[in-house]
Design a protein around this motif. Structure first.
Motif, short mmCIF file in Angstrom:
data_model
loop_
_atom_site.label_atom_id
_atom_site.label_comp_id
_atom_site.label_asym_id
_atom_site.label_seq_id
_atom_site.Cartn_x
_atom_site.Cartn_y
_atom_site.Cartn_z
N TYR A 3 0.65 -1.23 0.16
CA TYR A 3 0.10 -0.04 -0.10
C TYR A 3 0.84 1.19 -0.08
CZ TYR A 3 1.45 0.27 4.90
OH TYR A 3 2.19 0.17 6.05
N ASP A 4 2.03 1.12 0.02
CA ASP A 4 3.16 2.06 0.25
C ASP A 4 3.61 2.62 -1.20
OD1 ASP A 4 4.37 3.88 1.50
OD2 ASP A 4 5.62 2.62 3.07
N VAL A 5 4.58 3.63 -1.11
CA VAL A 5 5.09 4.08 -2.16
C VAL A 5 6.58 4.23 -1.91
CG1 VAL A 5 3.21 6.15 -2.67
CG2 VAL A 5 5.39 6.72 -1.14
N VAL A 6 7.14 4.04 -3.33
CA VAL A 6 8.85 3.93 -3.00
C VAL A 6 9.47 5.16 -2.41
CG1 VAL A 6 11.08 3.52 -4.44
CG2 VAL A 6 8.67 2.47 -4.98
N GLU A 7 10.38 5.08 -1.44
CA GLU A 7 11.20 6.29 -1.06
C GLU A 7 12.55 5.98 -1.00
OE1 GLU A 7 10.15 6.55 3.17
OE2 GLU A 7 7.91 7.13 2.76
N ALA A 8 13.44 7.17 -1.20
CA ALA A 8 14.67 7.13 -1.43
C ALA A 8 15.51 6.08 -0.32
CB ALA A 8 15.29 8.15 -1.39
N SER A 9 15.11 6.07 0.92
CA SER A 9 15.51 5.35 1.88
C SER A 9 15.06 3.76 1.82
CB SER A 9 14.99 5.54 3.36
OG SER A 9 13.67 5.39 3.31
N ASN A 10 14.35 3.49 0.88
CA ASN A 10 13.87 2.04 0.63
C ASN A 10 15.06 1.41 -0.29
OD1 ASN A 10 10.55 2.97 -0.07
ND2 ASN A 10 11.47 2.63 2.05
N LEU A 11 15.93 2.01 -1.08
CA LEU A 11 16.69 1.57 -1.98
C LEU A 11 18.05 0.94 -1.84
CD1 LEU A 11 16.33 4.50 -4.78
CD2 LEU A 11 14.76 2.72 -4.38
N GLN A 12 17.92 1.25 -0.60
CA GLN A 12 19.16 0.55 0.23
C GLN A 12 19.15 -1.09 0.47
OE1 GLN A 12 18.17 -0.20 3.56
NE2 GLN A 12 20.24 -0.73 4.86
N SER A 53 11.21 4.18 24.47
CA SER A 53 11.00 4.96 23.19
C SER A 53 9.70 4.21 22.19
CB SER A 53 12.24 4.53 22.32
OG SER A 53 11.94 5.16 20.78
N ILE A 54 9.14 5.21 21.73
CA ILE A 54 7.95 4.67 20.99
C ILE A 54 8.01 5.11 19.53
CG2 ILE A 54 6.18 5.23 22.72
CD1 ILE A 54 5.61 7.82 21.60
N THR A 55 9.21 5.15 19.36
CA THR A 55 9.59 5.18 17.97
C THR A 55 9.88 3.68 17.27
OG1 THR A 55 10.41 7.45 17.92
CG2 THR A 55 11.40 6.02 15.91
N PHE A 56 9.47 3.38 16.32
CA PHE A 56 9.67 2.22 15.82
C PHE A 56 11.04 1.73 15.11
CE2 PHE A 56 5.08 1.11 14.06
CZ PHE A 56 4.68 1.20 15.14
N ASP A 57 11.48 0.58 15.51
CA ASP A 57 13.19 0.37 15.18
C ASP A 57 13.03 0.07 13.45
OD1 ASP A 57 15.77 -0.49 14.96
OD2 ASP A 57 15.51 -1.50 16.87
N PHE A 58 13.84 1.36 12.92
CA PHE A 58 13.98 0.96 11.49
C PHE A 58 15.23 0.69 10.98
CE2 PHE A 58 14.16 5.32 13.35
CZ PHE A 58 15.37 5.60 13.26
#
Length: 450
Positions: free
Chosen positions: A113-122, A240-245
């Motif tokens: 359901y998402d779009v491609v982001e620059a950070s995905n390309l890694q 922390s409530i930030t997801f681990d990315f």
């Protein structure tokens, strides 16, 4: 004749033998209709519509697999006639989709359901730079179409939930879970059990990966192993409530390839080796180990002897979190305890005396930070309150303290930090709404984002 020439001659002889075997399958499928055998690219089908022969083009394309006794012509035909649904076109799904298409899977569905982001390309190698901003499912389909004309790929740009999962999954033979959130894992598991589909599940985080196969060959389902989801809340209110990315690029690639391998083995009747087993990959040490999982639980709520779940439920409510890998925007504090990035900018421009406290981890702080900020990670803040107090003093001989503005990446952890500070004597502490991502968007477009 040289050694290389002998190898080529032997390979040609094996391919010719495969052609002969395929011709025999044609004759059997055609029931003696010799006229059909004279058409070189006619694809035979049985009464169910399944392909019963390989074309010359398929023999050439998949010859290296056809030469394997474990697969051969019959196994390749099974791959040709199988349908696989891959849920997730990210780090796990990207290599899984590409290798399934390359291996000869006949029908492939890709869901995201998402779009491609620059950070995905890694790590999400099915996408590339020109596709940034494109829907991930469409990007994945475009790559499959370029990779193989033998694979019929269907893209589903949608978020799976209990209202649509059954209808989507029902036509497919095997499901690949390439997602990264608990709610979708339970959703896919329950749907696959109710529809009697094997579920090939993978996960990857940082330098670790895992793989298993659920609901296959009498093995357990996901609920047999994890009857209840982990609690949404944590032991400490200041966690922390930030997801681990964080993820090393090749780790999901390795797990995604192994997921594709398990699908190929199931489809070709080689058999999945990770039903009732869990493969654990440690990229730091380059080690693999396999642990045995307990078998199907007779008391399982969905696959047990007396199941209590006979239709899909509300998985967001069940898990206490949504089916997304995006860090949700939290609102914990009242507006009086927060400032905007514009207000912070005015304070800094006017040289208004203040302490800017950055509560991100050091590894993030090293990537980028605002000048003259103090970095104390949220996990360390409670033990370093004296450091905050010292930094907030107007001077060495005064008890007055500076206003404290707390910032993080997205404005979530900073609110937890302000809560802690206010309860421990720092009543003037305020959160910076939206954090550094909002600062980069609204105040300084040259500020790095990650």
């Amino acid at each position: 004749m040289s050694g290389d020439e002998m190898d080529v001659a032997a390979l040609q002889a094996e391919i010719e033998q495969l052609r002969t075997e395929n011709a025999a399958l044609k004759a059997s499928a055609a029931s003696g209709a010799a006229s059909l055998l004279s058409i070189p690219f006619t694809v035979g089908r049985d009464d169910s519509g399944a392909t019963t022969e390989l074309t010359n083009a398929e023999i050439a394309r998949f010859s290296r697999q056809l030469l394997m006794p474990e697969i051969g012509v019959q196994g390749q035909l099974k791959l040709r006639n199988i349908s696989v649904l891959v849920v997730g076109c990210g780090g796990l799904g990207a290599p899984a989709i590409m290798y399934l298409a390359a291996a000869g899977i006949g029908r492939l569905g890709v869901v995201d359901y998402d779009v491609v982001e620059a950070s995905n390309l890694q790590r999400q190698i099915i996408h590339d730079e020109p596709k940034v901003g494109m829907r991930k499912s469409e990007s994945a389909k475009a790559t499959v179409n370029r990779l193989s004309s033998f694979c019929d790929c269907t893209a589903y740009d949608m978020l799976l939930d209990s209202s649509n999962a059954m209808d989507l999954i029902k036509p497919w033979d095997i499901v690949v879970d390439a997602t990264d959130n608990v709610a979708t894992r339970y959703l896919l598991n329950d749907a696959c059990v109710l529809l009697n589909k094997p579920l090939v599940s993978g996960s990857a985080l940082r330098m670790d990966g895992q793989l298993t196969v659920y609901n296959y060959d009498g093995g357990p389902c996901y609920r047999c192993i994890f009857p209840k989801p982990p609690p949404a809340e944590t032991e400490s209110q200041y966690t922390s409530i930030t997801f681990d990315f964080r993820i090393c690029s090749t780790v999901p690639g390795i797990i995604g390839c192994l997921q594709a391998l398990e699908v190929v083995k199931i489809a070709a009747d080689i058999g999945a080796k990770f039903s009732q087993k869990l493969l654990i990959f440690d990229a730091t040490f380059g080690s693999f180990r396999t642990i045995k999982l307990r078998g199907r639980s007779p008391a399982c709520a969905v696959c047990g002897d007396e199941p209590t779940i006979t239709e899909l439920i509300d998985y967001v409510q069940f898990c206490g979190s949504g089916p997304s890998d995006k860090t949700p925007t939290q609102r914990i504090l009242e507006e009086v305890d927060r400032i905007t990035v514009e207000e912070l900018g005015e304070f800094r421009k006017a040289a208004h005396s203040h302490l800017l406290l950055d509560v991100r981890e050091k590894v993030q702080y090293d990537i980028c930070s605002l000048p003259h900020s103090l970095n104390i990670p949220l996990a360390e803040l409670e033990g370093r309150l004296p450091d905050v107090r010292a930094a907030a003093r107007h001077g060495p001989n005064t008890s007055g303290t500076l206003p404290i503005y707390v910032i993080c990446r997205r404005g979530n952890d900073s609110q937890l930090a302000v809560q802690m500070l206010q309860k421990t004597g720092f009543g003037q502490a305020k959160d910076v709404i939206g954090g550094l991502e909002t600062w980069a968007r609204d105040m300084d477009s040259s500020f790095p984002t990650y």
